[in-house]
Design a protein around this motif. Structure first.
Motif, mmCIF file in Angstrom:
data_model
loop_
_atom_site.group_PDB
_atom_site.id
_atom_site.type_symbol
_atom_site.label_atom_id
_atom_site.label_comp_id
_atom_site.label_asym_id
_atom_site.label_seq_id
_atom_site.Cartn_x
_atom_site.Cartn_y
_atom_site.Cartn_z
ATOM 1 N N ALA A 1 72.348 16.920 -42.393
ATOM 2 C CA ALA A 1 73.364 16.354 -43.290
ATOM 3 C C ALA A 1 74.571 17.267 -43.466
ATOM 4 C CB ALA A 1 72.744 16.013 -44.641
ATOM 5 N N ASP A 2 74.355 18.557 -43.651
ATOM 6 C CA ASP A 2 75.489 19.470 -43.854
ATOM 7 C C ASP A 2 76.394 19.514 -42.630
ATOM 8 O OD1 ASP A 2 74.559 20.026 -46.383
ATOM 9 O OD2 ASP A 2 73.619 21.933 -45.822
ATOM 10 N N GLU A 3 75.798 19.601 -41.455
ATOM 11 C CA GLU A 3 76.572 19.614 -40.206
ATOM 12 C C GLU A 3 77.367 18.331 -40.027
ATOM 13 O OE1 GLU A 3 74.999 21.474 -36.140
ATOM 14 O OE2 GLU A 3 73.462 20.377 -37.244
ATOM 15 N N LEU A 4 76.722 17.196 -40.311
ATOM 16 C CA LEU A 4 77.384 15.898 -40.170
ATOM 17 C C LEU A 4 78.560 15.796 -41.121
ATOM 18 C CD1 LEU A 4 74.159 13.717 -40.012
ATOM 19 C CD2 LEU A 4 75.657 14.276 -38.083
ATOM 20 N N GLN A 5 78.381 16.282 -42.328
ATOM 21 C CA GLN A 5 79.437 16.240 -43.331
ATOM 22 C C GLN A 5 80.624 17.111 -42.916
ATOM 23 O OE1 GLN A 5 77.801 16.740 -47.233
ATOM 24 N NE2 GLN A 5 79.792 17.111 -48.127
ATOM 25 N N VAL A 6 80.364 18.290 -42.380
ATOM 26 C CA VAL A 6 81.435 19.184 -41.930
ATOM 27 C C VAL A 6 82.222 18.531 -40.794
ATOM 28 C CG1 VAL A 6 81.888 21.375 -40.734
ATOM 29 C CG2 VAL A 6 80.356 21.318 -42.707
ATOM 30 N N LEU A 7 81.513 17.934 -39.840
ATOM 31 C CA LEU A 7 82.188 17.273 -38.725
ATOM 32 C C LEU A 7 83.040 16.111 -39.234
ATOM 33 C CD1 LEU A 7 80.824 16.475 -35.243
ATOM 34 C CD2 LEU A 7 82.098 14.767 -36.490
ATOM 35 N N ALA A 8 82.500 15.299 -40.132
ATOM 36 C CA ALA A 8 83.254 14.155 -40.670
ATOM 37 C C ALA A 8 84.504 14.631 -41.399
ATOM 38 C CB ALA A 8 82.375 13.320 -41.591
ATOM 39 N N ALA A 9 84.389 15.655 -42.216
ATOM 40 C CA ALA A 9 85.553 16.169 -42.943
ATOM 41 C C ALA A 9 86.618 16.669 -41.969
ATOM 42 C CB ALA A 9 85.123 17.273 -43.900
ATOM 43 N N ARG B 1 84.707 15.475 -32.405
ATOM 44 C CA ARG B 1 85.662 16.545 -32.708
ATOM 45 C C ARG B 1 86.808 16.535 -31.690
ATOM 46 N NH1 ARG B 1 81.103 20.198 -34.971
ATOM 47 N NH2 ARG B 1 82.015 20.606 -37.023
ATOM 48 N N ALA B 2 88.009 16.843 -32.164
ATOM 49 C CA ALA B 2 89.228 16.743 -31.345
ATOM 50 C C ALA B 2 89.121 17.453 -29.989
ATOM 51 C CB ALA B 2 90.436 17.242 -32.136
ATOM 52 N N VAL C 1 79.126 18.178 -31.613
ATOM 53 C CA VAL C 1 80.489 17.800 -31.208
ATOM 54 C C VAL C 1 80.838 16.359 -31.572
ATOM 55 C CG1 VAL C 1 80.588 19.527 -29.388
ATOM 56 C CG2 VAL C 1 79.857 17.207 -28.827
ATOM 57 N N GLY C 2 79.839 15.548 -31.907
ATOM 58 C CA GLY C 2 80.115 14.173 -32.298
ATOM 59 C C GLY C 2 78.864 13.454 -32.728
ATOM 60 N N LEU D 1 71.111 7.329 -35.856
ATOM 61 C CA LEU D 1 72.198 8.277 -35.674
ATOM 62 C C LEU D 1 72.075 8.854 -34.270
ATOM 63 C CD1 LEU D 1 73.890 10.698 -37.953
ATOM 64 C CD2 LEU D 1 72.836 11.693 -35.925
ATOM 65 N N ALA D 2 73.144 8.736 -33.509
ATOM 66 C CA ALA D 2 73.209 9.357 -32.182
ATOM 67 C C ALA D 2 74.085 10.594 -32.321
ATOM 68 C CB ALA D 2 73.814 8.391 -31.170
ATOM 69 N N GLU D 3 73.587 11.715 -31.854
ATOM 70 C CA GLU D 3 74.393 12.933 -31.939
ATOM 71 C C GLU D 3 74.608 13.517 -30.553
ATOM 72 O OE1 GLU D 3 72.294 15.737 -34.500
ATOM 73 O OE2 GLU D 3 71.184 16.485 -32.775
ATOM 74 N N ALA D 4 75.763 14.187 -30.412
ATOM 75 C CA ALA D 4 76.111 14.870 -29.170
ATOM 76 C C ALA D 4 76.293 16.352 -29.492
ATOM 77 C CB ALA D 4 77.405 14.306 -28.583
ATOM 78 N N ARG D 5 75.662 17.193 -28.679
ATOM 79 C CA ARG D 5 75.746 18.637 -28.885
ATOM 80 C C ARG D 5 76.109 19.341 -27.589
ATOM 81 N NH1 ARG D 5 73.743 20.617 -33.618
ATOM 82 N NH2 ARG D 5 72.757 19.054 -34.945
ATOM 83 N N SER D 6 76.856 20.402 -27.758
ATOM 84 C CA SER D 6 77.119 21.339 -26.675
ATOM 85 C C SER D 6 76.339 22.588 -27.063
ATOM 86 C CB SER D 6 78.613 21.642 -26.564
ATOM 87 O OG SER D 6 78.824 22.646 -25.594
#
Length: 187
Positions: A20-28, A114-115, A71-72, A61-66
């Motif tokens: 949740a914290d990571e998702l919130q940071v990315l959304a912000a 993320r941009a 990253v998304g 929830l689908a997440e993408a990580r490097s």
């Protein structure tokens, strides 16, 4: 040393809660860019929405990580028959379009990348992963008319605009409502 490859994973609500914290940071971060600039200070609202959504039956929830770096992500859940999704339309739509029953519609509530990671196919991969295997007949989403890259991507991915909506709060934004059929839902 080569950059880590992108890994994709599909999570349920309990698993999403652990991130949740990571998702919130990315959304912000994403919402701090145009055309969402004015939404950037809504961290508490982002956290509340994630908490509510992840508890919905059928949430995904689908997440993408490097490597370990998020990253998304894309998230959504099935609409309930009593949904408010269709209540604030700017013009009425036919009842056969807005009537919900169990298994009819999956709402893609967020798709964020993320941009620095955009224009690499990650958004499409997240989109395809979260919709793959869905048993609903169709999917819906909302997107700002000014979000030209997102609008173009969704059009290329088979979405079509069916109307517009606006939340009842003062100064709320108009959003396009899009739908598309889901392969598993085709009879």
């Amino acid at each position: 040393m080569p950059a880590p490859e992108i890994t994709l994973e599909l999570l349920d609500g309990m698993q999403a809660a652990q991130h949740a914290d990571e998702l919130q940071v990315l959304a912000a971060e994403v919402y701090a860019d145009p055309p969402y600039l004015e939404d950037a200070g809504q961290a508490a609202e982002l956290a509340r929405r994630l908490r509510v959504r992840r508890r919905q039956p059928g949430f995904a929830l689908a997440e993408a990580r490097s490597g370990e770096y998020l990253v998304g992500y894309a998230l959504g859940m099935p609409l309930r028959p009593s949904t408010s999704w269709w209540r604030n339309l700017t013009a009425p739509l036919p009842a056969e379009l807005t009537a919900e029953h169990p298994g009819r519609t999956f709402a893609l509530a967020e798709l964020l990348v993320r941009a620095p990671w955009r224009r690499q196919g990650i958004g499409r991969d997240l989109h395809d992963l979260i919709l793959s295997g869905r048993t609903e007949e169709r999917a819906t989403l909302t997107v700002r008319p000014a979000a030209a890259p997102a609008q173009g991507a969704f059009q290329r991915w088979g979405w079509r605009k069916v109307g517009r909506t606006r939340e009842p709060e003062p100064d709320s934004h108009v959003l396009d409502v899009l739908i598309r059929a889901l392969p598993a839902g085709r009879g």
